[in-house]
Design an enzyme around this catalytic site. Structure first.
Site, PDB file in Angstrom:
ATOM      1  N   CYS A 168      58.306  22.574  55.024  1.00 46.22           N
ATOM      2  CA  CYS A 168      56.890  22.391  54.816  1.00 46.22           C
ATOM      3  C   CYS A 168      56.073  23.379  55.586  1.00 46.22           C
ATOM      4  CB  CYS A 168      56.317  21.090  54.586  1.00 46.22           C
ATOM      5  SG  CYS A 168      54.729  20.969  54.137  1.00 46.22           S
ATOM      6  N   ARG A 196      47.337  22.025  43.154  1.00 48.90           N
ATOM      7  CA  ARG A 196      48.235  20.625  43.456  1.00 48.90           C
ATOM      8  C   ARG A 196      47.340  19.665  43.635  1.00 48.90           C
ATOM      9  NH1 ARG A 196      51.297  21.350  48.209  1.00 48.90           N
ATOM     10  NH2 ARG A 196      51.688  19.275  47.626  1.00 48.90           N
ATOM     11  N   ARG A 215      58.613  17.777  58.420  1.00 49.96           N
ATOM     12  CA  ARG A 215      58.288  16.656  57.773  1.00 49.96           C
ATOM     13  C   ARG A 215      59.478  15.675  57.314  1.00 49.96           C
ATOM     14  NH1 ARG A 215      53.612  17.803  53.296  1.00 49.96           N
ATOM     15  NH2 ARG A 215      53.466  15.480  53.269  1.00 49.96           N
ATOM     16  N   PRO A 216      60.065  15.340  58.735  1.00 46.49           N
ATOM     17  CA  PRO A 216      61.219  14.327  58.467  1.00 46.49           C
ATOM     18  C   PRO A 216      61.073  13.109  57.715  1.00 46.49           C
ATOM     19  CG  PRO A 216      60.477  14.156  60.502  1.00 46.49           C
ATOM     20  CD  PRO A 216      59.617  15.034  59.996  1.00 46.49           C
ATOM     21  N   ILE A 217      62.175  12.700  57.242  1.00 50.49           N
ATOM     22  CA  ILE A 217      62.158  11.415  56.359  1.00 50.49           C
ATOM     23  C   ILE A 217      62.916  10.278  56.915  1.00 50.49           C
ATOM     24  CG2 ILE A 217      61.083  12.141  54.135  1.00 50.49           C
ATOM     25  CD1 ILE A 217      64.459  11.846  53.113  1.00 50.49           C
ATOM     26  N   ASP A 218      63.287  10.480  58.251  1.00 48.77           N
ATOM     27  CA  ASP A 218      64.116   9.374  58.919  1.00 48.77           C
ATOM     28  C   ASP A 218      63.579   7.989  58.734  1.00 48.77           C
ATOM     29  OD1 ASP A 218      62.113  10.702  60.548  1.00 48.77           O
ATOM     30  OD2 ASP A 218      62.871   9.295  62.228  1.00 48.77           O
ATOM     31  N   LEU A 219      62.135   7.718  59.040  1.00 48.80           N
ATOM     32  CA  LEU A 219      61.794   6.468  58.815  1.00 48.80           C
ATOM     33  C   LEU A 219      61.818   5.726  57.449  1.00 48.80           C
ATOM     34  CD1 LEU A 219      58.792   7.067  60.894  1.00 48.80           C
ATOM     35  CD2 LEU A 219      60.526   5.854  61.549  1.00 48.80           C
ATOM     36  N   LYS A 272      45.052  11.853  44.251  1.00 49.90           N
ATOM     37  CA  LYS A 272      46.320  12.556  44.492  1.00 49.90           C
ATOM     38  C   LYS A 272      47.375  11.474  44.880  1.00 49.90           C
ATOM     39  CE  LYS A 272      47.662  16.026  47.103  1.00 49.90           C
ATOM     40  NZ  LYS A 272      48.909  15.847  47.755  1.00 49.90           N
ATOM     41  N   ASN A 273      46.844  11.231  46.422  1.00 46.53           N
ATOM     42  CA  ASN A 273      47.980  10.666  47.168  1.00 46.53           C
ATOM     43  C   ASN A 273      47.979   9.332  46.910  1.00 46.53           C
ATOM     44  OD1 ASN A 273      48.510  12.928  48.263  1.00 46.53           O
ATOM     45  ND2 ASN A 273      47.630  12.685  50.206  1.00 46.53           N
ATOM     46  N   ARG A 291      56.938  17.437  47.753  1.00 50.05           N
ATOM     47  CA  ARG A 291      57.519  16.341  48.818  1.00 50.05           C
ATOM     48  C   ARG A 291      57.206  15.041  48.395  1.00 50.05           C
ATOM     49  NH1 ARG A 291      59.400  17.955  53.553  1.00 50.05           N
ATOM     50  NH2 ARG A 291      58.854  15.907  54.158  1.00 50.05           N
ATOM     51  N   ASP A 308      44.108  15.552  56.482  1.00 53.00           N
ATOM     52  CA  ASP A 308      44.156  16.251  55.359  1.00 53.00           C
ATOM     53  C   ASP A 308      42.662  16.976  55.079  1.00 53.00           C
ATOM     54  OD1 ASP A 308      46.475  15.787  54.889  1.00 53.00           O
ATOM     55  OD2 ASP A 308      45.867  14.255  53.392  1.00 53.00           O
TER      56      ASP A 308
HETATM   57  N1  EPU Z   1      57.189  11.213  60.090  1.00 56.31           N
HETATM   58  C1  EPU Z   1      58.544  11.132  60.815  1.00 56.31           C
HETATM   59  N2  EPU Z   1      59.456  10.681  60.105  1.00 56.31           N
HETATM   60  C2  EPU Z   1      59.183  10.048  58.780  1.00 56.31           C
HETATM   61  C3  EPU Z   1      58.159  10.558  58.159  1.00 56.31           C
HETATM   62  C4  EPU Z   1      57.110  11.010  58.750  1.00 56.31           C
HETATM   63  O1  EPU Z   1      58.470  11.376  62.176  1.00 56.31           O
HETATM   64  O2  EPU Z   1      60.306   9.595  58.273  1.00 56.31           O
HETATM   65  C5  EPU Z   1      56.128  11.920  60.849  1.00 56.31           C
HETATM   66  C6  EPU Z   1      55.759  13.195  60.072  1.00 56.31           C
HETATM   67  O3  EPU Z   1      56.461  14.479  60.699  1.00 56.31           O
HETATM   68  C7  EPU Z   1      54.007  13.406  60.482  1.00 56.31           C
HETATM   69  C8  EPU Z   1      53.932  11.881  60.545  1.00 56.31           C
HETATM   70  O4  EPU Z   1      54.895  11.160  60.558  1.00 56.31           O
HETATM   71  O5  EPU Z   1      54.016  13.913  61.653  1.00 56.31           O
HETATM   72  C9  EPU Z   1      52.981  11.531  59.341  1.00 56.31           C
HETATM   73  O6  EPU Z   1      53.786  11.802  58.305  1.00 56.31           O
HETATM   74  P1  EPU Z   1      53.637  11.060  56.711  1.00 56.31           P
HETATM   75  O7  EPU Z   1      55.180  10.388  56.278  1.00 56.31           O
HETATM   76  O8  EPU Z   1      52.664   9.904  56.945  1.00 56.31           O
HETATM   77  O9  EPU Z   1      53.089  11.948  55.717  1.00 56.31           O
HETATM   78  P2  EPU Z   1      53.417  11.831  54.172  1.00 56.31           P
HETATM   79  O10 EPU Z   1      53.600  10.394  53.800  1.00 56.31           O
HETATM   80  O11 EPU Z   1      54.577  12.657  53.989  1.00 56.31           O
HETATM   81  C10 EPU Z   1      51.132  11.627  53.415  1.00 56.31           C
HETATM   82  C11 EPU Z   1      50.312  12.715  52.554  1.00 56.31           C
HETATM   83  C12 EPU Z   1      49.917  13.986  53.048  1.00 56.31           C
HETATM   84  C13 EPU Z   1      49.355  13.549  54.242  1.00 56.31           C
HETATM   85  C14 EPU Z   1      50.119  12.603  55.402  1.00 56.31           C
HETATM   86  C15 EPU Z   1      49.358  12.096  56.697  1.00 56.31           C
HETATM   87  C16 EPU Z   1      51.169  11.976  50.229  1.00 56.31           C
HETATM   88  C17 EPU Z   1      51.761  12.237  49.076  1.00 56.31           C
HETATM   89  N3  EPU Z   1      51.155  12.994  51.145  1.00 56.31           N
HETATM   90  O12 EPU Z   1      52.313  12.542  53.745  1.00 56.31           O
HETATM   91  O13 EPU Z   1      49.054  14.617  52.065  1.00 56.31           O
HETATM   92  O14 EPU Z   1      48.928  14.760  55.180  1.00 56.31           O
HETATM   93  O15 EPU Z   1      50.477  11.316  54.468  1.00 56.31           O
HETATM   94  O16 EPU Z   1      47.969  11.438  56.215  1.00 56.31           O
HETATM   95  O17 EPU Z   1      50.437  10.786  50.151  1.00 56.31           O
HETATM   96  C18 EPU Z   1      47.990  16.380  51.223  1.00 56.31           C
HETATM   97  O18 EPU Z   1      47.411  15.744  50.640  1.00 56.31           O
HETATM   98  O19 EPU Z   1      47.705  17.613  51.772  1.00 56.31           O
HETATM   99  C19 EPU Z   1      49.177  16.056  52.243  1.00 56.31           C
HETATM  100  C20 EPU Z   1      49.732  16.870  52.913  1.00 56.31           C
END
Ligand code: EPU
Length: 433
Positions: free
Chosen positions: A116, A400, A121-125, A22-23, A92, A308
């Protein structure tokens, strides 16, 4: 709504095939938008998140065709730069559209993803990466607006407080493929799903070095072409079946599973006394006659133990002899499964970001509520090992991310059924139901 009824106590035996990841698949659908040419994705799992993504792409103007159960054709010749809130809020991962739209159309408008249940789950980066590439980013009325007429390669740092961001790295890589000049992405996430994305982008004509490492270098190209790409197997799904065999004292073969994507997890299984062997492209799993040993694990970005798998591994820990500790470093509040496991007789206490699990006490079936995707799987695993019937509500979370979960478990001998909620014994309904 539908529920799962699980009659615990069966020992799982037989073989099961892991579906596509999925991811990995979700960002690959987004990546197809980088080119006006057609792309074909194979080994795509049958999941509601994939159908949401296909709907969003269709709404953007892409022509999408499902050629068979696992193969999708995406023709993104003419697309628009804005995605509708009604669809984006459901998932997301739609944030992955940011990079491709910015790179190809030089602008993007995407509603900010909402809260969530697994934590903040911020997206600042993600946004900073777009800015580093020369885009102007603003948040207006809950919508991220990106304007990028002068995109240019630059250095980007993707590490955050909880490690490197996975989908943020995907966005940075996708945007950089079409940004003139050289981009270096430091502290890039190196999850196998990111490597798969880089493989697809390379076959579309992108110039990427350092694939699979924390330092990725990209030389921007003028345009990308279409491609045909097969999605990697789902490591989280495969590991969930390892746990299903372990928790039921079973012996199974998981076909199309990549042991090399599961190193940290397999070490923990070995600590617990579960025998997992790599046989060609498959994994053979044999439990240890009920003598499971306690273990410790800390979730970390890849190649660390995956967040996960924390909830599902917590279910297994309830069956070990002794005290196990699971510490969550990626999503510090991802413990919604614990109160539900307690309803089934588990002994777990939460200390900071660690779950302390005193295993060995029998689990008993109960009505429980799934809060998110991985928690759903954890409760079903616990149900497989519990005495009596477990009813899991809100299994739409499960759909999902687990392709045909009940059918695959049934083929292994589990007594799991998907039923309408009205079939639940009256005593289990909430008073308002
Ligand atoms: N984070 C920040 N700023 C950002 C982005 C992330 O501080 O801009 C933090 C998050 O809050 C978290 C950490 O960085 O503490 C990691 O988050 P990441 O961005 O890596 O997560 P993601 O890309 O949103 C993906 C998977 C998730 C999985 C995480 C961690 C997808 C679609 N989703 O999420 O999958 O838990 O990586 O491995 O790839 C799931 O499948 O159940 C799931 C939640």
């Amino acid at each position: 709504m539908e529920v799962f009824r699980i009659r615990g106590g069966e020992t799982l035996e037989g073989s099961v095939k892991a579906s596509g990841s999925k991811n990995a698949a979700l960002p690959l659908f987004a990546a197809a938008l980088l080119s006006p040419e057609e792309s074909v994705l194979e080994n795509v799992p049958n999941l509601s998140d994939i159908r949401f993504m296909a709907e969003i792409l269709t709404e953007l103007g892409a022509e999408i065709e499902r050629l068979d159960q696992t193969t999708w054709k995406i023709n993104p010749r003419s697309i628009v730069h804005y995605a509708p809130y009604e669809l984006v809020r459901k998932m997301r991962a739609s944030v992955c559209l940011l990079g491709p739209l910015t790179a190809r159309l030089k602008r993007a408008e995407i509603p900010m993803p909402g809260g969530c249940v697994i934590g903040n789950r911020p997206i600042d980066l993600h946004l900073r990466a777009m800015e580093r590439l020369g885009a102007n980013v603003e948040l207006k009325a809950g919508v991220i607006q990106v304007e990028a007429s002068g995109l240019k390669g630059n250095s980007i740092f993707m590490g955050g407080r909880h490690g490197s961001t996975v989908t943020g790295t995907a966005n940075a890589i996708m945007a950089a493929t079409l940004a003139p000049g050289r981009t270096t992405i430091d502290s890039a996430a190196c999850e196998p799903e990111i490597t798969d994305l880089c493989r697809m982008l390379t076959s579309m004509g992108a110039k990427i070095e350092g694939i699979g490492s924390h330092m990725i270098e990209i030389e921007g190209v003028e345009s990308l072409g279409g491609c045909r790409h097969s999605v990697i197997p789902d490591r989280i799904e495969a590991a969930t079946y390892v746990l299903a065999a372990a928790i039921t004292n079973g012996k199974i073969l998981i076909r199309q599973a990549r042991a090399d994507h599961l190193g940290a997890f397999l070490n923990v299984m070995s600590d617990s006394g579960i025998n997992v062997e790599n046989v060609g492209n498959d994994l053979s799993v044999e439990a240890c006659n009920g003598d499971l040993k306690s273990f410790e694990a800390i979730t970390l970005p890849y190649p660390g133990f995956p967040t996960d798998l924390q909830a599902q591994t917590c279910a297994l820990a309830c069956r070990t002899n002794g005290l196990s500790i699971l510490t969550e470093r990626v999503y510090p509040s991802r413990f919604m499964h614990i109160p539900e496991l307690l309803r089934m007789g588990a002994e777990i206490s939460l200390e900071g970001t660690s779950a302390i699990i005193r295993g060995g006490k029998p689990l008993t079936g109960a009505p429980v509520m799934a809060s998110d995707l991985r928690a759903s799987a954890a409760l079903i695993l616990a149900g497989l090992a519990a005495e009596g019937e477990t009813w899991v509500q809100r299994i739409y979370h499960l759909d999902r991310g687990y392709d045909s979960f009940e059918r695959k478990l049934q083929a292994l001998g589990a007594q799991v059924e998907r039923l309408p909620e009205s079939e639940m014994p009256k005593a289990f309904h909430s008073p308002s139901a």
